[in-house]
Enzyme design. Structure first.
Site, mmCIF file in Angstrom:
data_model
loop_
_atom_site.group_PDB
_atom_site.id
_atom_site.type_symbol
_atom_site.label_atom_id
_atom_site.label_comp_id
_atom_site.label_asym_id
_atom_site.label_seq_id
_atom_site.Cartn_x
_atom_site.Cartn_y
_atom_site.Cartn_z
ATOM 1 N N ARG A 183 -10.040 -10.360 14.109
ATOM 2 C CA ARG A 183 -11.008 -10.067 13.039
ATOM 3 C C ARG A 183 -12.181 -11.044 13.054
ATOM 4 O O ARG A 183 -13.323 -10.662 12.822
ATOM 5 C CB ARG A 183 -10.325 -10.162 11.671
ATOM 6 C CG ARG A 183 -9.539 -8.941 11.321
ATOM 7 C CD ARG A 183 -8.958 -9.085 9.935
ATOM 8 N NE ARG A 183 -8.291 -7.856 9.566
ATOM 9 C CZ ARG A 183 -7.650 -7.674 8.427
ATOM 10 N NH1 ARG A 183 -7.568 -8.658 7.558
ATOM 11 N NH2 ARG A 183 -7.088 -6.527 8.156
ATOM 12 N N LYS A 216 6.539 1.862 4.453
ATOM 13 C CA LYS A 216 6.371 2.422 3.100
ATOM 14 C C LYS A 216 5.658 3.758 3.107
ATOM 15 O O LYS A 216 4.453 3.827 3.373
ATOM 16 C CB LYS A 216 5.600 1.420 2.243
ATOM 17 C CG LYS A 216 6.441 0.238 1.832
ATOM 18 C CD LYS A 216 5.654 -0.728 1.029
ATOM 19 C CE LYS A 216 5.842 -0.482 -0.450
ATOM 20 N NZ LYS A 216 5.009 -1.393 -1.247
ATOM 21 N N GLY A 262 -2.276 -3.860 11.341
ATOM 22 C CA GLY A 262 -1.847 -5.173 11.829
ATOM 23 C C GLY A 262 -0.648 -5.108 12.764
ATOM 24 O O GLY A 262 -0.658 -5.709 13.843
ATOM 25 N N GLY A 302 -4.868 -0.997 5.364
ATOM 26 C CA GLY A 302 -5.055 -0.098 4.221
ATOM 27 C C GLY A 302 -6.366 0.665 4.272
ATOM 28 O O GLY A 302 -6.409 1.860 3.945
HETATM 29 C C1 3PG Z 1 -6.245 -6.522 4.802
HETATM 30 O O1 3PG Z 1 -5.744 -7.480 5.436
HETATM 31 O O2 3PG Z 1 -5.797 -5.362 4.882
HETATM 32 C C2 3PG Z 1 -7.476 -6.779 3.991
HETATM 33 O O3 3PG Z 1 -7.943 -8.065 4.184
HETATM 34 C C3 3PG Z 1 -7.235 -6.497 2.532
HETATM 35 O O4 3PG Z 1 -6.350 -7.417 2.011
HETATM 36 P P1 3PG Z 1 -5.581 -7.110 0.652
HETATM 37 O O5 3PG Z 1 -4.581 -6.044 0.938
HETATM 38 O O6 3PG Z 1 -4.963 -8.430 0.249
HETATM 39 O O7 3PG Z 1 -6.597 -6.639 -0.346
#
Ligand code: 3PG
Length: 397
Positions: free
Chosen positions: A37, A198, A355, A378
């Site tokens: 990133r 999930k 990830g 997400g």
């Molecule tokens: C992630 O790693 O998906 C983003 O940085 C968002 O992080 P968060 O889910 O803590 O908002």
């Protein structure tokens, strides 16, 4: 989907540019575990420096919940960036206040300033206009280079765009272009492989892709919810009870597009010494699963899933097929990783993301990565649900 990018800013000379990056990286004893990133933001940073702008980097790290917690400091990231960008990175221990304001005032064109974790202030996650206004006072232009947080309506992503002219960084634009290709004008057969734990975070993606794609292959613990809906015995395996009804209705209306594993690998315990047994799914009504849990897809499923991968012209993969962190349970994930990467490098347009999925690519040292690897978790999922993300909306032309 057309968005405004920094390439469209006419004059950057001496302009203070607030760049929202996503440096939310895993740290172990101050060491950054995965730098992708950060590395991807370098193109935007160097472009701004070349155009003689003053670069002010803002990010969150972890979830400190509005408190100042040392373990969530961005200092290690500033050190890493310092070494990578070949420019000294000035680090200030707050993103607001007089220290930050002074540092911005002293900042010269061609210099980089990094401010401390935005989530040390409650206003960030509350999308507080006052907090956003104070941040905006530090700069002339706002650049969003944090696609992976664009699903969060937070102050540095959403509210801030009311106070500054807003543009996308190169990496964010690239994410949008590539993920958009998965939803519009894609070639068929289009195949999605969705795994992970999930189902609550992935059910809407499965629903949306079932409407658009030819096949949606489901693996990992997500599949357990469908097994329960089919009244199969999954023993101690994890699933989300409140989603079983929805899983059942998806199965009924999917018209054969929702593809589930044919067999699974099961174990008594989640550890590397646990013995693995293979079961056909059809046998899960009669075998005694009492002491077992599903840890991976089985070999028949690997070949079955490969047949869909092989015929695809568009392919997207998100989420592991089992408990891949444990070597002996990682066969299915590794298999899919290799097949998707090879096919996406060849005849299909292919995207992988999330990830854990990147971790699988890294672990296998896959050289020929698919056409695009999203660093978002997400945000990628919500984009693929068909939503216009709160961070993307203000950047639309
Ligand atoms: C992630 O790693 O998906 C983003 O940085 C968002 O992080 P968060 O889910 O803590 O908002």
């Amino acid at each position: 989907m057309n968005i405004r990018t920094i390439a469209q800013i006419k004059n950057l000379k001496n302009k203070a540019v607030l760049v929202r990056v996503d440096y939310n990286v895993a740290l172990k004893k101050g060491k950054i575990m995965e730098t992708e990133r950060i590395d991807r933001s370098l193109k935007t940073i160097s472009y701004l420096l070349k155009k003689k702008a003053k670069v002010i980097l803002i990010s969150h790290l972890g979830n400190p919940g509005g408190k100042v917690l040392n373990e969530f400091s961005l200092k290690p990231v500033a050190h890493y960036l310092d070494s990578k960008s070949h420019k000294p990175v000035i680090f200030i221990e707050d993103c607001l206040g007089t220290k930050a304001q002074d540092a911005v005032r002293k900042l010269k064109s061609g210099q980089i300033l990094m401010l401390e974790n935005l989530r040390f202030h409650e206003g960030e996650e509350k999308n507080d206009p006052k907090f956003a206004r104070n941040l905006s006072d530090l700069a002339d232009i706002y650049v969003n280079e944090a696609f992976s947080v664009c699903h969060r309506a937070h102050a540095s992503i959403s509210a801030i765009t009311k106070y500054l002219p807003a543009y996308a960084g190169f990496n964010l634009a690239n994410e949008v272009i590539n993920l958009n290709k998965l939803l519009k004008g894609f070639k068929r057969p289009a195949v999605a492989i969705i795994g992970g734990v999930k189902i609550s975070t992935k059910i809407k993606v499965i629903e949306n892709l079932l409407r658009r794609y030819d096949y949606v292959l489901v693996g990992g613990a997500l599949a357990n919810n469908f097994f329960v809906a089919k009244k199969l015995n999954i023993g101690k395996s994890i699933f989300e009870k409140e989603y079983v009804k929805l899983a059942n209705s998806l199965l009924l209306k999917s018209k054969g597009k929702l593809i589930l594993p044919l067999d699974v690998r099961v174990a008594k315990k989640i550890n590397k010494t646990s013995e693995i047994i293979k079961f056909n799914i059809a046998d899960l009504v009669k075998v005694n699963m009492k002491n077992y849990q599903i840890v991976d897809i089985g070999p028949k499923t690997e070949n079955y899933f490969e047949s869909f991968i092989h015929q695809s012209k568009t392919i997207v993969w998100n989420g592991p097929m089992g408990v891949f962190e444990i070597e002996s349970f990682s066969h299915g994930t590794n298999f899919i990783c290799q097949k998707v990467s090879a096919h996406a490098k060849g005849p299909a347009f292919g995207v992988v993301g999330g990830g854990e999925t990147i971790a699988a690519l890294d672990k296998l040292k896959i050289k020929s990565w698919p056409d695009f690897v999203s660093t978002a978790g997400g945000a990628m999922l919500e984009f693929l649900e068909g939503k216009i993300l709160p961070g993307i909306k203000p950047l639309l032309k």
